[in-house]
Motif scaffolding. Structure first.
Motif, PDB file in Angstrom:
ATOM      1  N   SER A  19       0.826  -1.208   0.000  1.00  0.00           N
ATOM      2  CA  SER A  19       0.000   0.000   0.000  1.00  0.00           C
ATOM      3  C   SER A  19       0.860   1.258   0.000  1.00  0.00           C
ATOM      4  O   SER A  19       2.067   1.220   0.279  1.00  0.00           O
ATOM      5  CB  SER A  19      -0.936   0.004   1.207  1.00  0.00           C
ATOM      6  N   GLU A  20       0.224   2.368  -0.278  1.00  0.00           N
ATOM      7  CA  GLU A  20       0.921   3.650  -0.375  1.00  0.00           C
ATOM      8  C   GLU A  20       1.655   4.018   0.923  1.00  0.00           C
ATOM      9  O   GLU A  20       2.726   4.603   0.889  1.00  0.00           O
ATOM     10  CB  GLU A  20      -0.106   4.728  -0.728  1.00  0.00           C
ATOM     11  N   ASP A  21       1.093   3.639   2.065  1.00  0.00           N
ATOM     12  CA  ASP A  21       1.727   3.989   3.345  1.00  0.00           C
ATOM     13  C   ASP A  21       2.990   3.164   3.626  1.00  0.00           C
ATOM     14  O   ASP A  21       3.709   3.439   4.588  1.00  0.00           O
ATOM     15  CB  ASP A  21       0.739   3.879   4.503  1.00  0.00           C
ATOM     16  N   MET A  22       3.279   2.183   2.788  1.00  0.00           N
ATOM     17  CA  MET A  22       4.486   1.369   2.943  1.00  0.00           C
ATOM     18  C   MET A  22       5.653   1.907   2.102  1.00  0.00           C
ATOM     19  O   MET A  22       6.749   1.357   2.138  1.00  0.00           O
ATOM     20  CB  MET A  22       4.194  -0.078   2.524  1.00  0.00           C
ATOM     21  N   LEU A  23       5.414   2.981   1.353  1.00  0.00           N
ATOM     22  CA  LEU A  23       6.421   3.511   0.438  1.00  0.00           C
ATOM     23  C   LEU A  23       7.290   4.569   1.101  1.00  0.00           C
ATOM     24  O   LEU A  23       6.835   5.318   1.962  1.00  0.00           O
ATOM     25  CB  LEU A  23       5.741   4.114  -0.799  1.00  0.00           C
ATOM     26  N   VAL A  24       8.537   4.612   0.664  1.00  0.00           N
ATOM     27  CA  VAL A  24       9.486   5.623   1.122  1.00  0.00           C
ATOM     28  C   VAL A  24      10.106   6.254  -0.118  1.00  0.00           C
ATOM     29  O   VAL A  24      10.745   5.568  -0.912  1.00  0.00           O
ATOM     30  CB  VAL A  24      10.600   5.007   1.998  1.00  0.00           C
ATOM     31  N   PHE A  25       9.881   7.555  -0.257  1.00  0.00           N
ATOM     32  CA  PHE A  25      10.451   8.273  -1.394  1.00  0.00           C
ATOM     33  C   PHE A  25      11.685   9.039  -0.956  1.00  0.00           C
ATOM     34  O   PHE A  25      12.073   9.024   0.202  1.00  0.00           O
ATOM     35  CB  PHE A  25       9.393   9.182  -2.028  1.00  0.00           C
ATOM     36  N   GLY A  26      12.291   9.730  -1.877  1.00  0.00           N
ATOM     37  CA  GLY A  26      13.524  10.437  -1.623  1.00  0.00           C
ATOM     38  C   GLY A  26      13.379  11.571  -0.631  1.00  0.00           C
ATOM     39  O   GLY A  26      12.276  12.031  -0.324  1.00  0.00           O
ATOM     40  N   ASP A  27      14.541  12.018  -0.143  1.00  0.00           N
ATOM     41  CA  ASP A  27      14.587  13.069   0.862  1.00  0.00           C
ATOM     42  C   ASP A  27      15.811  13.934   0.591  1.00  0.00           C
ATOM     43  O   ASP A  27      16.871  13.418   0.245  1.00  0.00           O
ATOM     44  CB  ASP A  27      14.698  12.433   2.256  1.00  0.00           C
ATOM     45  N   GLY A  28      15.637  15.229   0.744  1.00  0.00           N
ATOM     46  CA  GLY A  28      16.773  16.123   0.589  1.00  0.00           C
ATOM     47  C   GLY A  28      16.435  17.316  -0.261  1.00  0.00           C
ATOM     48  O   GLY A  28      15.271  17.611  -0.515  1.00  0.00           O
ATOM     49  N   ARG A  29      17.475  17.985  -0.702  1.00  0.00           N
ATOM     50  CA  ARG A  29      17.321  19.203  -1.493  1.00  0.00           C
ATOM     51  C   ARG A  29      16.799  18.879  -2.884  1.00  0.00           C
ATOM     52  O   ARG A  29      17.353  18.033  -3.579  1.00  0.00           O
ATOM     53  CB  ARG A  29      18.660  19.917  -1.619  1.00  0.00           C
ATOM     54  N   GLN A  30      15.774  19.595  -3.270  1.00  0.00           N
ATOM     55  CA  GLN A  30      15.208  19.418  -4.607  1.00  0.00           C
ATOM     56  C   GLN A  30      16.160  19.960  -5.686  1.00  0.00           C
ATOM     57  O   GLN A  30      16.080  19.548  -6.830  1.00  0.00           O
ATOM     58  CB  GLN A  30      13.854  20.125  -4.699  1.00  0.00           C
ATOM     59  N   ASP A  31      17.052  20.863  -5.292  1.00  0.00           N
ATOM     60  CA  ASP A  31      18.003  21.434  -6.241  1.00  0.00           C
ATOM     61  C   ASP A  31      19.420  20.891  -6.034  1.00  0.00           C
ATOM     62  O   ASP A  31      20.397  21.496  -6.460  1.00  0.00           O
ATOM     63  CB  ASP A  31      18.004  22.960  -6.140  1.00  0.00           C
ATOM     64  N   ALA A  32      19.519  19.730  -5.397  1.00  0.00           N
ATOM     65  CA  ALA A  32      20.827  19.138  -5.108  1.00  0.00           C
ATOM     66  C   ALA A  32      21.567  18.801  -6.403  1.00  0.00           C
ATOM     67  O   ALA A  32      20.968  18.307  -7.360  1.00  0.00           O
ATOM     68  CB  ALA A  32      20.661  17.874  -4.265  1.00  0.00           C
TER      69      ALA A  32
END
Length: 185
Positions: A19-32
């Protein structure tokens, strides 16, 4: 950030019981200018909804700090956006490597992250990320510490947990990465 690929990923994962609550997306600066890509989230990452916050993340943070690379200047994500696990005889969940099918299901989403963020350097952490990004048969043992186009290959930080003899190799590779990043500024 991820629209069409995100919706497509959700539709592919629902039949697998993810399910959607089991997902982990990226983290950090959007302009990295530097994007790190790992394998898949573990238990801690799913709970905190943040990549590399468990044991492997602690290793990564130590190597980043030792080479002067600041985590808050990076964008960090994973190839597979959910935790692949197996259930042991005791009923306990433990991490396992993602299957080729799981990698293929999540690859479109990863490639869209790369396209949207358009980093100058993509750092692959381990074989899973290396294969997902480059799509070939090179192994991390063959290309670690090398820049292939704009892709820099590193061992996965968890490998140091299981193979302490890799620590000096990892440090040397991180120093090369720090020099490359320093040369971009």
């Amino acid at each position: 950030m991820i629209s069409a690929a995100y919706k497509n990923l959700i539709s592919k994962l629902q039949p697998l019981g993810i399910s959607e609550d089991m997902l982990v997306f990226g983290d950090g600066r959007q302009d990295a200018s530097v994007m790190l890509i790992g394998e898949a989230p573990g238990k801690d990452e799913v709970l905190q909804k943040k990549p590399f916050c468990g044991k492997a993340g602690k290793n990564l943070d130590e190597f980043l700090a030792a080479t002067g690379i600041r985590r808050e200047e990076l964008f960090i994500t994973n190839t597979v956006k959910f935790r692949p696990y197996k259930i042991g005889a005791s009923g306990r969940k433990s991490n396992r490597p993602p299957t080729k099918k799981e990698i293929a299901i999540c690859r479109e989403c990863l490639l869209e992250e790369i396209r949207i963020l358009s980093p100058k350097i993509i750092v692959t952490l381990g074989n899973t990320a290396l294969h997902a990004v480059l799509g070939d048969d090179k192994t991390i043992g063959e290309v670690h510490g090398q820049l292939i186009g704009n892709v820099f290959a590193l061992y996965h930080p968890a490998s140091i947990i299981y193979r302490r003899e890799l620590a000096p190799v990892y440090r040397k590779d991180m120093e090369k990465l720090a020099a490359i990043i320093g040369g971009m500024q």
